[in-house]
Motif scaffolding. Structure first.
Motif, PDB file in Angstrom:
ATOM      1  N   GLY A  93       0.809  -1.219   0.000  1.00 13.30           N
ATOM      2  CA  GLY A  93       0.000   0.000   0.000  1.00 13.30           C
ATOM      3  C   GLY A  93       0.836   1.260   0.000  1.00 13.30           C
ATOM      4  N   HIS A  94       1.929   1.242   0.748  1.00 20.14           N
ATOM      5  CA  HIS A  94       2.809   2.417   0.797  1.00 20.14           C
ATOM      6  C   HIS A  94       3.431   2.719  -0.564  1.00 20.14           C
ATOM      7  CE1 HIS A  94       5.554  -0.969   1.372  1.00 20.14           C
ATOM      8  NE2 HIS A  94       6.557  -0.161   0.999  1.00 20.14           N
ATOM      9  N   LEU A  95       3.624   1.688  -1.384  1.00 22.78           N
ATOM     10  CA  LEU A  95       4.170   1.900  -2.726  1.00 22.78           C
ATOM     11  C   LEU A  95       3.158   2.617  -3.616  1.00 22.78           C
ATOM     12  CD1 LEU A  95       5.857  -1.597  -3.292  1.00 22.78           C
ATOM     13  CD2 LEU A  95       6.942   0.530  -2.513  1.00 22.78           C
ATOM     14  N   ILE A  96       1.892   2.284  -3.429  1.00 25.05           N
ATOM     15  CA  ILE A  96       0.842   2.969  -4.195  1.00 25.05           C
ATOM     16  C   ILE A  96       0.832   4.452  -3.843  1.00 25.05           C
ATOM     17  CG2 ILE A  96      -1.645   3.204  -4.587  1.00 25.05           C
ATOM     18  CD1 ILE A  96      -1.875   0.170  -4.115  1.00 25.05           C
ATOM     19  N   LEU A  97       0.887   4.753  -2.554  1.00 21.44           N
ATOM     20  CA  LEU A  97       0.863   6.159  -2.141  1.00 21.44           C
ATOM     21  C   LEU A  97       2.058   6.920  -2.709  1.00 21.44           C
ATOM     22  CD1 LEU A  97      -0.360   5.829   1.556  1.00 21.44           C
ATOM     23  CD2 LEU A  97      -1.685   6.532  -0.458  1.00 21.44           C
ATOM     24  N   ALA A  98       3.223   6.308  -2.738  1.00 23.65           N
ATOM     25  CA  ALA A  98       4.404   6.960  -3.322  1.00 23.65           C
ATOM     26  C   ALA A  98       4.212   7.192  -4.819  1.00 23.65           C
ATOM     27  CB  ALA A  98       5.653   6.117  -3.068  1.00 23.65           C
ATOM     28  N   ASP A  99       3.637   6.206  -5.502  1.00 20.95           N
ATOM     29  CA  ASP A  99       3.371   6.361  -6.931  1.00 20.95           C
ATOM     30  C   ASP A  99       2.355   7.468  -7.183  1.00 20.95           C
ATOM     31  OD1 ASP A  99       5.127   4.381  -7.770  1.00 20.95           O
ATOM     32  OD2 ASP A  99       3.586   2.825  -7.840  1.00 20.95           O
ATOM     33  N   LEU A 100       1.321   7.524  -6.367  1.00 25.91           N
ATOM     34  CA  LEU A 100       0.299   8.560  -6.548  1.00 25.91           C
ATOM     35  C   LEU A 100       0.898   9.956  -6.375  1.00 25.91           C
ATOM     36  CD1 LEU A 100      -2.788   6.893  -4.840  1.00 25.91           C
ATOM     37  CD2 LEU A 100      -2.439   7.314  -7.287  1.00 25.91           C
ATOM     38  N   THR A 101       1.822  10.090  -5.437  1.00 20.52           N
ATOM     39  CA  THR A 101       2.504  11.375  -5.253  1.00 20.52           C
ATOM     40  C   THR A 101       3.290  11.733  -6.511  1.00 20.52           C
ATOM     41  OG1 THR A 101       2.629  11.081  -2.868  1.00 20.52           O
ATOM     42  CG2 THR A 101       4.203  12.610  -3.850  1.00 20.52           C
ATOM     43  N   ARG A 102       4.027  10.758  -7.059  1.00 14.80           N
ATOM     44  CA  ARG A 102       4.800  10.988  -8.290  1.00 14.80           C
ATOM     45  C   ARG A 102       3.902  11.383  -9.453  1.00 14.80           C
ATOM     46  NH1 ARG A 102       6.940   6.275  -6.858  1.00 14.80           N
ATOM     47  NH2 ARG A 102       8.869   6.425  -5.727  1.00 14.80           N
ATOM     48  N   LEU A 103       2.699  10.814  -9.485  1.00 13.43           N
ATOM     49  CA  LEU A 103       1.770  11.071 -10.586  1.00 13.43           C
ATOM     50  C   LEU A 103       0.919  12.315 -10.354  1.00 13.43           C
ATOM     51  CD1 LEU A 103       0.723   7.371 -11.178  1.00 13.43           C
ATOM     52  CD2 LEU A 103       1.972   8.817 -12.808  1.00 13.43           C
ATOM     53  N   GLY A 104       1.094  12.967  -9.201  1.00 14.89           N
ATOM     54  CA  GLY A 104       0.346  14.195  -8.919  1.00 14.89           C
ATOM     55  C   GLY A 104      -1.117  13.970  -8.580  1.00 14.89           C
ATOM     56  N   TYR A 105      -1.426  12.791  -8.035  1.00 13.61           N
ATOM     57  CA  TYR A 105      -2.813  12.490  -7.660  1.00 13.61           C
ATOM     58  C   TYR A 105      -3.216  13.381  -6.487  1.00 13.61           C
ATOM     59  CZ  TYR A 105      -6.932   9.820  -6.243  1.00 13.61           C
ATOM     60  OH  TYR A 105      -8.210   9.436  -5.921  1.00 13.61           O
ATOM     61  N   PRO A 106      -4.328  14.101  -6.617  1.00 11.15           N
ATOM     62  CA  PRO A 106      -4.755  14.986  -5.534  1.00 11.15           C
ATOM     63  C   PRO A 106      -5.560  14.243  -4.464  1.00 11.15           C
ATOM     64  CG  PRO A 106      -6.247  15.221  -7.383  1.00 11.15           C
ATOM     65  CD  PRO A 106      -5.186  14.214  -7.797  1.00 11.15           C
ATOM     66  N   GLY A 107      -5.334  14.561  -3.227  1.00 14.20           N
ATOM     67  CA  GLY A 107      -6.158  14.020  -2.150  1.00 14.20           C
ATOM     68  C   GLY A 107      -5.804  12.615  -1.729  1.00 14.20           C
ATOM     69  N   THR A 108      -6.748  12.012  -1.045  1.00 16.76           N
ATOM     70  CA  THR A 108      -6.593  10.666  -0.509  1.00 16.76           C
ATOM     71  C   THR A 108      -7.449   9.699  -1.319  1.00 16.76           C
ATOM     72  OG1 THR A 108      -6.309  11.619   1.684  1.00 16.76           O
ATOM     73  CG2 THR A 108      -6.842   9.278   1.583  1.00 16.76           C
ATOM     74  N   PRO A 109      -6.901   8.570  -1.734  1.00 14.07           N
ATOM     75  CA  PRO A 109      -7.699   7.607  -2.501  1.00 14.07           C
ATOM     76  C   PRO A 109      -8.870   7.073  -1.673  1.00 14.07           C
ATOM     77  CG  PRO A 109      -5.370   7.014  -2.544  1.00 14.07           C
ATOM     78  CD  PRO A 109      -5.529   8.118  -1.543  1.00 14.07           C
ATOM     79  N   PRO A 110     -10.005   6.847  -2.312  1.00 15.06           N
ATOM     80  CA  PRO A 110     -11.163   6.298  -1.592  1.00 15.06           C
ATOM     81  C   PRO A 110     -10.928   4.830  -1.231  1.00 15.06           C
ATOM     82  CG  PRO A 110     -11.628   6.390  -3.936  1.00 15.06           C
ATOM     83  CD  PRO A 110     -10.283   7.043  -3.737  1.00 15.06           C
ATOM     84  N   LEU A 111     -11.490   4.412  -0.117  1.00 15.56           N
ATOM     85  CA  LEU A 111     -11.410   3.013   0.292  1.00 15.56           C
ATOM     86  C   LEU A 111     -12.666   2.280  -0.162  1.00 15.56           C
ATOM     87  CD1 LEU A 111      -9.987   3.328   3.914  1.00 15.56           C
ATOM     88  CD2 LEU A 111      -8.743   2.943   1.779  1.00 15.56           C
ATOM     89  N   CYS A 112     -12.509   1.055  -0.562  1.00 16.92           N
ATOM     90  CA  CYS A 112     -13.643   0.234  -0.992  1.00 16.92           C
ATOM     91  C   CYS A 112     -14.570   0.004   0.200  1.00 16.92           C
ATOM     92  CB  CYS A 112     -13.146  -1.093  -1.539  1.00 16.92           C
ATOM     93  SG  CYS A 112     -14.458  -2.188  -2.103  1.00 16.92           S
ATOM     94  N   PRO A 113     -15.835   0.410   0.095  1.00 21.84           N
ATOM     95  CA  PRO A 113     -16.744   0.266   1.230  1.00 21.84           C
ATOM     96  C   PRO A 113     -17.318  -1.140   1.400  1.00 21.84           C
ATOM     97  CG  PRO A 113     -17.888   1.300  -0.596  1.00 21.84           C
ATOM     98  CD  PRO A 113     -16.451   1.105  -1.034  1.00 21.84           C
ATOM     99  N   ALA A 114     -17.114  -1.998   0.419  1.00 25.22           N
ATOM    100  CA  ALA A 114     -17.736  -3.328   0.458  1.00 25.22           C
ATOM    101  C   ALA A 114     -16.699  -4.424   0.265  1.00 25.22           C
ATOM    102  CB  ALA A 114     -18.814  -3.419  -0.616  1.00 25.22           C
TER     103      ALA A 114
END
Length: 192
Positions: free
Chosen positions: A81-102
């Motif tokens: 999961g931490h690798l995804i967050l690092a990638d999202l930062t590199r890609l300029g993803y804004p905010g926090t990714p949503p969590l699957c509710p189900a």
């Protein structure tokens, strides 16, 4: 007298019984764009954000039940999961990714093992995706390449441990959990 037929091992059952659900996951928009050669950094960020929505709750549950697994599972090396967050930062993803509710049920060791089959298996395809993203010049591929040369050995170790665990765990619950994980992943990755 003919030899007794031996029941298939858990890995064989998982491969066979989850195949249609695995194939459905492969039809997500990210994979389609990747296959078509039209993948963008934005597509990658959206896919990774969705993956985080599954991976984060799954890993949280694994961490809560880590004592049920033991050191031979090397869980700390399996968290991504931490690798995804690092990638999202590199890609300029804004905010926090949503969590699957189900999320599918992840209450028992057998259920966690079924989900683990799906998410550990994704590391194999991730190696191919990382190369495709590199060829397209897209950053943010650490999640896909995460284990690099350790991917194969960690997968082999996982399958050996899974086969051994099947001797004491409910194999049907493992298969059901893997199916539910694939179904949840397919629905979550295609949700608008």
């Amino acid at each position: 007298m003919p030899p007794a037929l031996q029941a298939p091992g858990i890995l064989s059952r998982l491969r066979t019984e989850t195949r249609p659900y695995h194939d459905t996951v492969e039809q997500n928009p990210f994979n389609q764009a990747l296959t078509a050669g039209t993948i963008t950094a934005s597509d990658t960020a959206q896919f990774l954000a969705r993956m985080y929505g599954i991976v984060a709750p799954y890993e949280a549950r694994m961490q809560q039940q880590a004592t049920d697994f033991g050191p031979e599972w090397q869980l700390e090396q399996r968290y991504r999961g931490h690798l995804i967050l690092a990638d999202l930062t590199r890609l300029g993803y804004p905010g926090t990714p949503p969590l699957c509710p189900a999320m599918p049920p992840l209450e028992t060791r057998a259920q966690l093992l079924g989900a683990m089959y799906v998410l550990e298996g994704s590391t194999l395809g991730g190696q191919v995706i990382a190369r495709q993203l590199a060829a397209a010049g897209i950053e943010g591929r650490t999640f896909f390449a995460g284990r690099a040369e350790r991917t194969g050995p960690l997968w082999k170790q996982f399958t050996q441990l899974l086969e051994a665990a099947a001797a004491t765990e409910d194999a049907n619950a493992m298969v059901t959990s893997a199916i539910l994980t694939f179904q949840t992943l397919a629905a979550w990755l295609t949700q608008e």
